[in-house]
Design a protein around this motif. Structure first.
Motif, PDB file in Angstrom:
ATOM      1  N   ASN A 183       0.844  -1.188   0.000  1.00 48.37           N
ATOM      2  CA  ASN A 183       0.000   0.000   0.000  1.00 48.37           C
ATOM      3  C   ASN A 183       0.885   1.245   0.000  1.00 48.37           C
ATOM      4  N   PHE A 184       1.165   1.757  -1.186  1.00 48.00           N
ATOM      5  CA  PHE A 184       2.098   2.874  -1.342  1.00 48.00           C
ATOM      6  C   PHE A 184       1.628   4.147  -0.641  1.00 48.00           C
ATOM      7  N   ASN A 185       0.318   4.280  -0.446  1.00 45.38           N
ATOM      8  CA  ASN A 185      -0.217   5.504   0.138  1.00 45.38           C
ATOM      9  C   ASN A 185      -0.346   5.439   1.655  1.00 45.38           C
ATOM     10  N   ALA A 186      -0.104   4.273   2.229  1.00 44.73           N
ATOM     11  CA  ALA A 186      -0.249   4.132   3.677  1.00 44.73           C
ATOM     12  C   ALA A 186       0.976   4.685   4.392  1.00 44.73           C
ATOM     13  N   LYS A 187       0.751   5.204   5.586  1.00 44.39           N
ATOM     14  CA  LYS A 187       1.864   5.698   6.390  1.00 44.39           C
ATOM     15  C   LYS A 187       2.592   4.501   6.997  1.00 44.39           C
ATOM     16  N   GLY A 188       3.883   4.655   7.181  1.00 37.01           N
ATOM     17  CA  GLY A 188       4.652   3.580   7.779  1.00 37.01           C
ATOM     18  C   GLY A 188       5.637   2.982   6.797  1.00 37.01           C
ATOM     19  N   GLU A 189       6.231   1.894   7.194  1.00 34.94           N
ATOM     20  CA  GLU A 189       7.276   1.285   6.392  1.00 34.94           C
ATOM     21  C   GLU A 189       6.717   0.448   5.247  1.00 34.94           C
ATOM     22  N   PHE A 190       7.508   0.336   4.205  1.00 37.45           N
ATOM     23  CA  PHE A 190       7.221  -0.560   3.101  1.00 37.45           C
ATOM     24  C   PHE A 190       7.360  -1.995   3.617  1.00 37.45           C
ATOM     25  N   LYS A 191       6.487  -2.884   3.182  1.00 36.26           N
ATOM     26  CA  LYS A 191       6.580  -4.276   3.628  1.00 36.26           C
ATOM     27  C   LYS A 191       7.926  -4.879   3.235  1.00 36.26           C
ATOM     28  N   GLN A 192       8.588  -5.502   4.193  1.00 31.25           N
ATOM     29  CA  GLN A 192       9.836  -6.198   3.887  1.00 31.25           C
ATOM     30  C   GLN A 192       9.590  -7.459   3.078  1.00 31.25           C
TER      31      GLN A 192
END
Length: 423
Positions: A183-192
């Motif tokens: 989810n590129f628009n979500a706040k937080g880290e990119f999924k590893q």
């Protein structure tokens, strides 16, 4: 920074408790969760769940900072991994492609990676097919977003639900799903943990039920590209009866933009650019006019269009075919033309569900590059091909082979799977 002596003293004083808790965490059997913690262990990343056990209140009463305790648990988990006979635990592993430094495709490695555990609204999905996108190699080459190493690349997938969190309501074990898990628009880290793994976890709102008439390979090729294509039309405010000029019509987004323009948005004229070998192919997708970019420059295109939809980042040149005041959409960042409007994508399973009638009726078809699908063992070759920029449609990875999951791990019936065969 924590004093090393304090850490050593803490280890000595609390050694029995973290070992017990580490064993409990690694089993991942507790139905209720409190905090999700990521630990880096032996160049792997384990997502473990801190559970409400009698040990946690005891440890919280200590004067040592919480970070000390988690460091102790990390060391104990590492000890359990290194000496499994001494501390028997059951860690379920899978095969995955990952990288530990940014760089070219050669930094990718195939190795063991922990199978994640679905919590709350997450699904555990056995991946049957995945698709590569330019964002995958751009993130591998450059630190564009913050994430911890190691990183398993991949956004697109199609597979079978083999487990789910307590809050999942839309899907059951055994359902076939597909979607973009990042989810590129979500706040937080990119999924590893991306989709180039045998098992992934994904929030249920990011996926949709796989259309019955699509193979896993076809379904996996769609999410990022079709979500991007739809967003471009929305950003431009495209209306029925208008004309459109699509730059890069034979690419992953372009092939879907051509079809959507004709079938869903009912453009009166669809023009697209491609190379000589792909001209007839674009006509079969619905393009009314095809411009061979090897023979015709943008300045030589006589017509002007209501929308220029640039999928390859050439808006600095392609804008000349737009009517005065007409929007120019560029899906690359940053756009090469200040006049162009950047269009990203909204990651949602709802978009995929909305397009289900078009997919099941055949009005919208998935386009897989004829060089593929590439086997899971050939991911580096697949990236090499994608990075040439000459792919037609999407580069897909399939088949995936998976280890056998016990019924203790899954929520319900097992999905028949094959053993992994080393590459």
């Amino acid at each position: 920074m924590l004093n090393l002596r304090i850490l050593i003293l803490t280890l000595q004083l609390l050694a029995p408790l973290p070992v017990l808790l580490a064993k409990r965490l690694l089993k991942l059997t507790a139905p209720k969760t409190e905090v999700i913690i990521t630990l880096k262990i032996r160049m792997l990343t384990l997502t473990i769940v801190r559970t409400r056990t009698m040990l946690v209140p005891m440890l919280e009463d200590l004067v040592f900072p919480e970070i000390v305790f988690f460091k102790v648990v990390q060391l104990c988990v590492q000890r359990l991994l290194i000496y499994p006979k001494r501390y028997p635990v059951h860690i379920k592993m899978q095969k995955a492609w990952f990288y530990e430094v940014h760089g070219p495709k050669e930094v990718l490695k195939l190795g063991d990676f922990p199978i994640p555990y679905p919590v709350q609204n997450q699904l555990l999905v056995q991946v049957r097919a995945a698709a590569l996108n330019p964002i995958d190699f751009k993130l591998r080459c450059n630190p564009l977003v913050f994430t911890d190493f190691p990183v398993v690349p991949g956004c697109d997938m199609a597979g079978i639900v083999v487990g789910k969190g307590d809050h999942v309501s839309r899907f059951e074990v055994g359902d076939e799903v597909y979607g973009n898990i990042q989810n590129f628009n979500a706040k937080g880290e990119f999924k590893q943990l991306g989709t180039l793994a045998q098992f992934i976890v994904v929030e249920e709102n990011l996926v949709a039920s796989k259309p019955n008439n699509l193979s896993f390979e076809e379904a996996a090729s769609l999410p990022v590209a079709v979500q991007t294509a739809v967003e471009g039309f929305k950003t431009a405010g495209f209306k029925e009866g208008q004309t459109i000029f699509i730059v890069g019509g034979a690419g992953g987004v372009g092939t879907l933009a051509v079809q959507l323009a004709k079938q869903l948005y009912r453009a009166s004229l669809v023009a697209a650019t491609t190379s000589t070998a792909k001209v007839e192919f674009l006509k079969t997708l619905g393009a009314d006019e095809v411009v061979d970019y090897t023979k015709t420059r943008y300045e030589e295109v006589k017509k002007k269009y209501d929308l220029v939809y640039d999928t390859i980042g050439e808006s600095k040149n392609s804008y000349v075919v737009a009517k005065d005041g007409a929007p120019v959409i560029d899906i690359t960042w940053p756009p090469s033309n200040p006049r162009a409007v950047h269009s990203s994508l909204t990651v949602s399973g709802e978009i995929l569900e909305t397009l289900r009638p078009c997919l099941e009726s055949g009005k919208l078809t998935a386009v897989i590059d004829p060089a593929g699908p590439f086997h899971f063992c050939d991911v580096i070759k697949a990236f090499e091909y994608l990075e040439t920029g000459r792919a037609r449609g999407k580069v897909v990875i399939s088949p995936f082979s998976a280890p056998y999951l016990t019924s203790e791990f899954c929520n319900s019936k097992l999905v028949p799977q094959r053993s992994f065969i080393g590459c």
